[in-house]
Motif scaffolding. Structure first.
Motif, PDB file in Angstrom:
ATOM      1  N   UNK A   1     -30.078  12.488  -7.652  1.00  0.00           N
ATOM      2  CA  UNK A   1     -28.955  12.073  -6.817  1.00  0.00           C
ATOM      3  C   UNK A   1     -29.308  12.367  -5.366  1.00  0.00           C
ATOM      4  N   UNK A   2     -29.603  11.310  -4.608  1.00  0.00           N
ATOM      5  CA  UNK A   2     -30.065  11.518  -3.242  1.00  0.00           C
ATOM      6  C   UNK A   2     -31.431  12.186  -3.267  1.00  0.00           C
ATOM      7  N   UNK A   3     -31.515  13.392  -2.699  1.00  0.00           N
ATOM      8  CA  UNK A   3     -32.763  14.162  -2.744  1.00  0.00           C
ATOM      9  C   UNK A   3     -32.718  15.277  -3.785  1.00  0.00           C
ATOM     10  N   UNK A   4     -31.645  15.347  -4.557  1.00  0.00           N
ATOM     11  CA  UNK A   4     -31.463  16.459  -5.499  1.00  0.00           C
ATOM     12  C   UNK A   4     -31.830  16.042  -6.918  1.00  0.00           C
ATOM     13  N   UNK A   5     -32.703  16.844  -7.555  1.00  0.00           N
ATOM     14  CA  UNK A   5     -33.089  16.635  -8.949  1.00  0.00           C
ATOM     15  C   UNK A   5     -32.476  17.760  -9.781  1.00  0.00           C
ATOM     16  N   UNK A   6     -31.757  17.379 -10.813  1.00  0.00           N
ATOM     17  CA  UNK A   6     -31.109  18.358 -11.688  1.00  0.00           C
ATOM     18  C   UNK A   6     -31.639  18.188 -13.103  1.00  0.00           C
ATOM     19  N   UNK A   7     -32.122  19.279 -13.690  1.00  0.00           N
ATOM     20  CA  UNK A   7     -32.707  19.243 -15.037  1.00  0.00           C
ATOM     21  C   UNK A   7     -31.944  20.168 -15.981  1.00  0.00           C
ATOM     22  N   UNK A   8     -31.716  19.674 -17.197  1.00  0.00           N
ATOM     23  CA  UNK A   8     -31.086  20.465 -18.259  1.00  0.00           C
ATOM     24  C   UNK A   8     -32.019  20.466 -19.464  1.00  0.00           C
ATOM     25  N   UNK A   9     -32.253  21.647 -20.015  1.00  0.00           N
ATOM     26  CA  UNK A   9     -33.169  21.773 -21.154  1.00  0.00           C
ATOM     27  C   UNK A   9     -32.457  22.411 -22.342  1.00  0.00           C
ATOM     28  N   UNK A  10     -32.954  22.083 -23.524  1.00  0.00           N
ATOM     29  CA  UNK A  10     -32.406  22.648 -24.752  1.00  0.00           C
ATOM     30  C   UNK A  10     -33.555  22.866 -25.734  1.00  0.00           C
ATOM     31  N   UNK A  11     -33.539  24.016 -26.414  1.00  0.00           N
ATOM     32  CA  UNK A  11     -34.586  24.322 -27.396  1.00  0.00           C
ATOM     33  C   UNK A  11     -33.962  24.383 -28.784  1.00  0.00           C
ATOM     34  N   UNK A  12     -34.746  23.982 -29.771  1.00  0.00           N
ATOM     35  CA  UNK A  12     -34.265  23.920 -31.143  1.00  0.00           C
ATOM     36  C   UNK A  12     -35.217  24.664 -32.074  1.00  0.00           C
ATOM     37  N   UNK A  13     -34.649  25.309 -33.076  1.00  0.00           N
ATOM     38  CA  UNK A  13     -35.407  25.952 -34.163  1.00  0.00           C
ATOM     39  C   UNK A  13     -36.427  26.961 -33.647  1.00  0.00           C
ATOM     40  N   UNK A  14     -36.091  27.708 -32.595  1.00  0.00           N
ATOM     41  CA  UNK A  14     -37.023  28.701 -32.086  1.00  0.00           C
ATOM     42  C   UNK A  14     -36.966  30.004 -32.873  1.00  0.00           C
ATOM     43  N   UNK A  15     -35.850  30.257 -33.558  1.00  0.00           N
ATOM     44  CA  UNK A  15     -35.753  31.469 -34.358  1.00  0.00           C
ATOM     45  C   UNK A  15     -36.096  31.151 -35.804  1.00  0.00           C
TER      46      UNK A  15
ATOM     47  N   UNK B   1     -38.164  35.831 -37.322  1.00  0.00           N
ATOM     48  CA  UNK B   1     -37.693  36.256 -36.011  1.00  0.00           C
ATOM     49  C   UNK B   1     -36.183  36.454 -36.011  1.00  0.00           C
ATOM     50  N   UNK B   2     -35.476  35.633 -36.767  1.00  0.00           N
ATOM     51  CA  UNK B   2     -34.030  35.791 -36.904  1.00  0.00           C
ATOM     52  C   UNK B   2     -33.712  37.167 -37.480  1.00  0.00           C
ATOM     53  N   UNK B   3     -34.487  37.596 -38.466  1.00  0.00           N
ATOM     54  CA  UNK B   3     -34.262  38.905 -39.078  1.00  0.00           C
ATOM     55  C   UNK B   3     -34.466  40.018 -38.064  1.00  0.00           C
ATOM     56  N   UNK B   4     -35.497  39.888 -37.226  1.00  0.00           N
ATOM     57  CA  UNK B   4     -35.760  40.900 -36.211  1.00  0.00           C
ATOM     58  C   UNK B   4     -34.616  41.009 -35.207  1.00  0.00           C
ATOM     59  N   UNK B   5     -34.133  39.851 -34.734  1.00  0.00           N
ATOM     60  CA  UNK B   5     -33.051  39.864 -33.749  1.00  0.00           C
ATOM     61  C   UNK B   5     -31.786  40.449 -34.355  1.00  0.00           C
ATOM     62  N   UNK B   6     -31.505  40.104 -35.610  1.00  0.00           N
ATOM     63  CA  UNK B   6     -30.321  40.660 -36.271  1.00  0.00           C
ATOM     64  C   UNK B   6     -30.432  42.173 -36.475  1.00  0.00           C
ATOM     65  N   UNK B   7     -31.659  42.675 -36.533  1.00  0.00           N
ATOM     66  CA  UNK B   7     -31.865  44.116 -36.668  1.00  0.00           C
ATOM     67  C   UNK B   7     -31.700  44.849 -35.337  1.00  0.00           C
TER      68      UNK B   7
END
Length: 202
Positions: A41-55, A59-65
């Motif tokens: 938009x004009x000179x402004x760049x806006x980025x949105x990111x999303x990650x999936x299935x990283x846990x 790793x899910x067990x570790x975080x829950x611990x």
């Protein structure tokens, strides 16, 4: 002292084998991936990111611990050039922490009611030095890495296990286990990359 050394080696060996076995890759697990959307938009760049299935299940067990996961994100803005290499315009780095609380998963303290399978990362914005031409095309490259257990934390565990009477550490054993600890820590991380075209906002 010889008996202590034997016991220490057996204990450390059992701990490392158990750790490696606990975090063996799960068959048919969904591969981690990254998506992004970006607008100009004009000179402004806006980025949105999303990650999936990283846990993964392990790793899910570790975080829950109670361990925290550190998401390290690098976004790079490129300008496309016909018949030549793209030109790097700018980049940004983010670090976000995922943890498990009484309310469930949280990303940087923000509760995730739908769980941790899809994580919306912080937005990143750039301001171009010059107004873009109508023919200019931009693309964003996203690199994400998740660490739950680090080589340093595993090293502290090994140091504790290899400590002799009197507070000394078995230096020879620590030297031998260093590469193994780094290898296990690398196995306990996730990586993914993605890219998206920057589209003009309406």
């Amino acid at each position: 002292m010889a008996r202590m050394g034997t016991w220490t080696r057996r204990t450390l060996g059992a701990a490392l084998v158990a750790t490696a076995g606990l975090f063996a890759p799960t068959a048919m697990a969904e591969a981690p991936r990254v998506t992004c959307t970006a607008t100009l938009s004009g000179r402004r760049v806006l980025a949105r990111s999303e990650v999936f299935a990283f846990l993964s299940e392990e790793l899910d067990r570790l975080v829950r611990l109670g361990m925290a996961g550190k998401l390290e994100v690098e976004l790079t803005l490129w300008k496309r050039r016909a018949l030549w290499f793209n030109t790097r315009v700018d980049s940004a780095r983010l670090t976000q922490v995922i943890a498990f609380t009484r309310e469930g998963y949280a990303l940087d303290g923000r509760t995730l009611p739908e769980g941790a399978q899809a994580l919306k990362l912080d937005r990143v914005a750039w301001t171009l030095e010059d107004p873009p031409e109508k023919t200019d095309r931009f693309v964003i490259q996203v690199e994400v890495r998740l660490n739950v257990v680090t080589a340093a934390s595993l090293g502290r565990m090994a140091a504790w296990l290899t400590r002799k009477e009197g507070g000394e550490t078995d230096a020879s054993l620590s030297t031998l286990t260093g590469p193994l600890l780094r290898s296990i820590a690398e196995d306990l991380s996730q990586r993914a990359s993605g890219r998206c075209e920057v589209t003009p906002s309406n």
